[in-house]
Design a protein around this motif. Sequence first.
Motif, mmCIF file in Angstrom:
data_model
loop_
_atom_site.group_PDB
_atom_site.id
_atom_site.type_symbol
_atom_site.label_atom_id
_atom_site.label_comp_id
_atom_site.label_asym_id
_atom_site.label_seq_id
_atom_site.Cartn_x
_atom_site.Cartn_y
_atom_site.Cartn_z
ATOM 1 N N UNK A 1 29.676 -11.963 85.426
ATOM 2 C CA UNK A 1 29.043 -13.141 84.837
ATOM 3 C C UNK A 1 27.760 -12.759 84.115
ATOM 4 N N UNK A 2 27.152 -11.628 84.523
ATOM 5 C CA UNK A 2 25.975 -11.147 83.804
ATOM 6 C C UNK A 2 26.297 -10.857 82.355
ATOM 7 N N UNK A 3 27.472 -10.291 82.114
ATOM 8 C CA UNK A 3 27.839 -9.991 80.721
ATOM 9 C C UNK A 3 28.007 -11.286 79.931
ATOM 10 N N UNK A 4 28.634 -12.272 80.582
ATOM 11 C CA UNK A 4 28.796 -13.564 79.911
ATOM 12 C C UNK A 4 27.440 -14.157 79.576
ATOM 13 N N UNK A 5 26.520 -14.117 80.564
ATOM 14 C CA UNK A 5 25.190 -14.678 80.327
ATOM 15 C C UNK A 5 24.496 -13.941 79.190
ATOM 16 N N UNK A 6 24.639 -12.623 79.167
ATOM 17 C CA UNK A 6 23.993 -11.831 78.123
ATOM 18 C C UNK A 6 24.537 -12.237 76.747
ATOM 19 N N UNK A 7 25.863 -12.406 76.684
ATOM 20 C CA UNK A 7 26.466 -12.774 75.403
ATOM 21 C C UNK A 7 26.038 -14.178 74.989
ATOM 22 N N UNK A 8 25.968 -15.106 75.966
ATOM 23 C CA UNK A 8 25.567 -16.475 75.640
ATOM 24 C C UNK A 8 24.117 -16.492 75.156
#
Lengths: 222, 226, 253
Positions: free
Chosen positions: C73-80
Motif C-alpha cells: 500500500x506504500x507504493x500505492x500511496x506514493x503513486x497517489x
Amino acid sequence: MSLVTATIRRDLLLAARNPGEWLNPLMFFLMVVALFPLAVDPDPKFLARIAGGVIWVAALLATLLSLDALYKADVDDGTLEQWLASGESLYLLALGKALVHWLCSGLPLTIMAPVLGLMMALPNDAYWAMLLSLLIGTPILSLLGSVGAALTAGVRSGGLLLSLLILPMYVPVLIFAASAVYHAGLGMTYNGQIGFLGAMLALAVCLTPFAAAAALKLNLSR
Amino acid sequence: MLDRYDNNSVSLSATDLYCERDDRVLFESLSFAVGNGDLLQLAGPNGAGKTTLLRLLAGLNREYEGDVSWQGEALQDVFAEYAACRLYLGHLAGIKRALTPIENLRWLVSPWQAEAGIDDEQLWQALEQVELGGYEETPCNQLSAGQQRRVGLARLDVIPAPLWILDEPFTALDVYGVEWLEQRILQHINRNGAVIITSHHALQNIPSLQRLDLGALMANRRGGAA
Amino acid sequence: MWQWLVRLYHRLGSPKWFYELTSGWIFWLALVSVIGTVIGLTLGLLYAPADYLQGNSFRIIYIHVPAAIVAQSGFVMMAVAGAVFLIWRMKMAAWVARAIAPIGASMCLISLFTGAIWGKPTWGTWWVWDARLTSMLMLLFLYFGVMALQRAIESEEASHKAGAILSLVGLVNIPIIKYSVEWWNTLHQPATLKLTEKPSMAPDMLWPLLIMIVTTYVFFALLVILRTRNEILWQERKRSWVQQLPEMAGGKR
C-alpha cells in the motif's frame, strides 16, 4: 507532411546513416545467446529446454541497450524543443518514436531469432511460437522502454538507470513470451500466452505514450 | 516573394508576469504587448532570465505566474493556432549532424509544410539564400558551426509565420551572416511581421526597436523597494 | 462541504500548517506503535496456538505479513501522492511521495528477509521462487527504480515529476506483474506448503495479526510524517517561520 511522419522518416534515415546504432544491439543479442552453451551445458536436450528463455532474456537486454539513445540526442540537439514548440500531439510523437525503435530493434531481433533457435537447439514445434511471441512482445518492450528512455534522457549515464527502471516492468512480457515458446516446444498450445501478450500490447499502445510524453516535457525545464 | 502580413495577425500580450528560479525572482509584475511591426529585444546580463522569458513567450515554459495571451485568449488554450503563427528558433536548432542541410530543413518546416504548401524547390532556394548553395547534400557534421546555424535560419525564408521568436540567432555567424540576418529581420518588420529576440548584438538599423532590459528592470525594482 | 474541501486542500498544501499540525501527533503515533507492537507480539508469540503444520515457525507471520501489506500500500500511496503533485502541483505531495519511497522499500526488504527466515524451516531452504516472495522482490525493484531516478535527476522539480510518473507507470504494472508471477508459479510446481495461505485462521491467531497490521500502518505513518517534516524544514529553511521554531534554535549561529 506532419511533424510526426517527418520525424519517423528522419529517424529511419538516421538509422540508415548510422547502421551501428541498430546493428550493435543485434550482435550483442547473438553473443549473449552464444554464452549460455559455453557457460552452462552444450547438450542439445538441455539447450532445447532453456532456448526460449535464453533467447527472450537476450532480446530483452539487447532492446535495453538500444533504448538509451532513443531520446537522448533529441534532448541534446534541440529536437525536443521543436516538438514542444510545434504544438503537435506529443502522444503521437512518442508513439512514432516507439515505432521507429521497434523497426530498428524488435523487428531485426525477430528476423534474426530463428538462427539463434538453431544454435540453441530449439524444438521444431517452437519456431512459430518464438516468432509470434517476439513479434507481439518486442513492441511492448519498445513502448514501455520509451517511457524509461524519456525519463532518463537528461540524465548523465542514464543507460544503467534506464535498465533499473524498466527491467521489473518487463517481467510479465518475459514470463508469458518465454512460456509460450517453452510450451510450444513441448507440443502444447500457447494461445493463452500469446493472447495475454496481445492484451498487454494493446494496453501499452494506449497508455505508455502518455507517460513518455509527460516525461519528455521534464527534459525541457533544465 | 511573400506578402505583407495582415494587421492584427500578431497580438501577443503579457500581463503581470512573475517568475522565479531557485528561490531567486527573475522578473515580476512584467507587462508588455507585441503587435504587428514590433521588434522587441530582450536584454540583460547572463542569468537575468532572457531565455526563460523567451521560452515562456514561445509557450515552452509554464512555470510562471501571470497571463500570456494570444489574440486575447490564454496562450495554452489556443496553443495550436499560436504554434502555427510563431516561429521559434531556440538556442539549439534541432539539427541532426548525420543528415544533410536539405534533409534537416525538410524536417524543420514539416509542421507548416502541408498548410503553407512548401515544396522542395523553396527549400533549395532558402539554402541558397543562407549561402549553403553547394552544401545541400553534405552531411552537417562536415559543416562549420556557423553553417549549421544557417541551416536553422534558412527556415525564416520559408515558413510564413508572422511572429518570430529567436534566441541568440547571431551566435556563431560571421560578418556576412550577421548582415544577412539583420536584413532579414528588417524585411520581416517592414512586411508587418513581429520579432522577439534575445541578443547581445546591437540591432541599430531598425527604427521600431523596443528594448526590454531585464537586468535594469529588476535593479530598479530593488532600488525602489529599498 | 465543497468549501470545506477547498479549504482543506489549501491547508494541506501549506508546509507550515502540516508541520504544526503533526507536531502534536508524533508522540501519540509513537506511543500507539510501541503499545501495539508489545500487545501484538506478546499475543502472537506467547498466546497464539502453534500451527498444526508449521509449528512455531509460523509466528514470523506477525512481522512478515504486516510488512508486506504496508510495502504494497506504500507504493500505492506514493503513486497517489505523485499524481496529486502532477495534477495540482502541490509541492507537499511530492515531498510526501519522496518520504515514502525508502520506507516502503525497507518494508519490502523486511518482508523478504522474514520470508527467507520463514522459508528455511518450512521448505528447508532460504529462498524458494514462491509467487508472493517473487512479487515482493519485483516490488522492491520498482521501489529501487523510483529512488534511483529521483536521485539521478538534478533539478528538484523534474526529479519529483519523474518519480511521480514512474510510480504511476509502476502502479499500473504491479497488478500485471503480480498476476503474471502467480500464473508462472502455478506452472512450475509450486511449493507444496504456501506461506500465509490460510483459508480460515483461528481467532487466537488472527487477532494478533490484525493488531500488528494496524500497528505497522501507524508506524509507517509515523516514519512518513517524520521524514516529511524533515523535508519541510530543509525546503523552507530560509523562511522565517522555520527559523523561529524552538527546535531550530540550537542550529543558529
